[in-house]
Scaffold this motif. Sequence first.
Motif, PDB file in Angstrom:
ATOM      1  N   ARG A  38      72.621   1.671  38.977  1.00  0.00           N
ATOM      2  CA  ARG A  38      73.153   1.583  40.339  1.00  0.00           C
ATOM      3  C   ARG A  38      73.887   2.856  40.719  1.00  0.00           C
ATOM      4  O   ARG A  38      74.913   3.186  40.140  1.00  0.00           O
ATOM      5  CB  ARG A  38      74.100   0.391  40.435  1.00  0.00           C
ATOM      6  N   PHE A  61      68.264   5.717  46.157  1.00  0.00           N
ATOM      7  CA  PHE A  61      69.283   4.695  45.946  1.00  0.00           C
ATOM      8  C   PHE A  61      68.713   3.591  45.056  1.00  0.00           C
ATOM      9  O   PHE A  61      68.137   2.620  45.559  1.00  0.00           O
ATOM     10  CB  PHE A  61      69.743   4.096  47.277  1.00  0.00           C
ATOM     11  N   PRO A  62      68.832   3.715  43.730  1.00  0.00           N
ATOM     12  CA  PRO A  62      68.401   2.630  42.841  1.00  0.00           C
ATOM     13  C   PRO A  62      69.471   1.550  42.733  1.00  0.00           C
ATOM     14  O   PRO A  62      70.670   1.841  42.808  1.00  0.00           O
ATOM     15  CB  PRO A  62      68.201   3.345  41.505  1.00  0.00           C
ATOM     16  N   TYR A  63      69.030   0.308  42.553  1.00  0.00           N
ATOM     17  CA  TYR A  63      69.973  -0.809  42.422  1.00  0.00           C
ATOM     18  C   TYR A  63      69.432  -1.794  41.403  1.00  0.00           C
ATOM     19  O   TYR A  63      68.294  -2.263  41.523  1.00  0.00           O
ATOM     20  CB  TYR A  63      70.182  -1.513  43.768  1.00  0.00           C
ATOM     21  N   ASN A  64      70.232  -2.100  40.401  1.00  0.00           N
ATOM     22  CA  ASN A  64      69.835  -3.054  39.368  1.00  0.00           C
ATOM     23  C   ASN A  64      70.153  -4.478  39.811  1.00  0.00           C
ATOM     24  O   ASN A  64      71.318  -4.840  39.950  1.00  0.00           O
ATOM     25  CB  ASN A  64      70.575  -2.763  38.065  1.00  0.00           C
ATOM     26  N   ILE A  65      69.112  -5.280  40.014  1.00  0.00           N
ATOM     27  CA  ILE A  65      69.311  -6.698  40.319  1.00  0.00           C
ATOM     28  C   ILE A  65      69.687  -7.442  39.044  1.00  0.00           C
ATOM     29  O   ILE A  65      70.590  -8.283  39.040  1.00  0.00           O
ATOM     30  CB  ILE A  65      68.039  -7.286  40.955  1.00  0.00           C
ATOM     31  N   GLN A  70      64.923  -3.529  38.653  1.00  0.00           N
ATOM     32  CA  GLN A  70      65.557  -2.566  39.542  1.00  0.00           C
ATOM     33  C   GLN A  70      64.716  -2.368  40.796  1.00  0.00           C
ATOM     34  O   GLN A  70      63.489  -2.391  40.749  1.00  0.00           O
ATOM     35  CB  GLN A  70      65.721  -1.210  38.828  1.00  0.00           C
ATOM     36  N   GLY A  72      64.690   0.064  44.652  1.00  0.00           N
ATOM     37  CA  GLY A  72      65.282   1.270  45.206  1.00  0.00           C
ATOM     38  C   GLY A  72      64.508   1.794  46.397  1.00  0.00           C
ATOM     39  O   GLY A  72      63.394   1.348  46.696  1.00  0.00           O
ATOM     40  N   THR A  98      60.051  -0.626  42.851  1.00  0.00           N
ATOM     41  CA  THR A  98      60.650  -1.642  41.995  1.00  0.00           C
ATOM     42  C   THR A  98      60.193  -1.386  40.561  1.00  0.00           C
ATOM     43  O   THR A  98      59.063  -0.943  40.328  1.00  0.00           O
ATOM     44  CB  THR A  98      60.277  -3.065  42.438  1.00  0.00           C
TER      45      THR A  98
END
Length: 258
Positions: A38, A61-65, A70, A72, A98
Motif C-alpha cells: 500500500r 497506487f497499489p493497494y493490498n486488499i 492487490q 491498483g 490486480t
Amino acid sequence: MKKSIFSVFLFLAVAMDVAAQGPPIFTDTPIMLGLEGRGVRTFGNIVSMENANAYIHPVAFPYNITNKWQVGVVAPFVAKSPNGMDSRSGFGDLQVFTKYQLFQKDGKAKTFRGLLKLTEVFPTGNTSETPTLGTGANQTSLSLVTGYVTTKYGLYTEVGYNATSDNLPDNVIYKLAFGYPLLPQKYPPQQVNIFAELLGNYVLDGVGNNLFFAPGIQYIVGRKLLFESGIQLPLDDPAPEGQKTNYIIRIGTRVLLF
C-alpha cells in the motif's frame, strides 16, 4: 505456543530480508509487502529515439486488499517532442491492475513466491492530434510473476501475453531480473541494491522482437522510502532505421503510506 512464536519470528525475518532486498526497477515482483504494498510509486522515463524524444511520468497506487490480493491504478503523464514537429503533452492511457498470489514457500532468510497479474489499459490518451499521447486501443495482459529472494540475492521472472484491440498486433512479454544487496542486512532497512535486468517484448504479426538490457541501482531508506534509477539499452529493435530507440532512463521513488 512455541510453534506460534517461531512462526511470527520467521515471518518477520523473511519480511525484513524482502524489504532490504527491494523490488526490481523494471521487472514486476511477486512480493506484496512493505514498499511493494500500500503506497505510491512514481517515476520519470526519459526516452531518446532517433526521430523523437519523450518523457513519460506514471503515478501508481497499489493497494493490498489482503496479503495475497492487490489492486491498483496507474495514471501516466506523457510529453512528446518529435523532430521537426510541435511538442505535445497530456495524460496517456490509464491502466488498472490486480495481482493474486498463487504460492509462497518460505525458508530461513529466503522466500519463493509467484502470482498472476491481470492488467487492463484503457485508450484515454489523445489520438486525434499528432503526435499521439496514447495507442487508441484497449490492451489486456495476463502475466505470471515469480521471485526467489534471499539475503544474498534476488532472482525474478515475468512472462505474459498482451492482447490488443483495433487490429494492432499482440505481443509476448518476458523479463528476467537479478538483484544484489551491497550492504549488510539490518533493521530498520538501509540498503543499496544493484540490478541487472533483461526486458523482452516479442510483437506478433511479423513485427519482431524488442530486447533491452537494463542495469540499475536502488537505495532503501528505512521501511517507507525507496529511491531507484536505471537505464534501458537496446539489444534488439525491429523499428525501421531512423525510428529506433537510443536509450530509456528511469528515475523514481516509492513511498509506503501505511
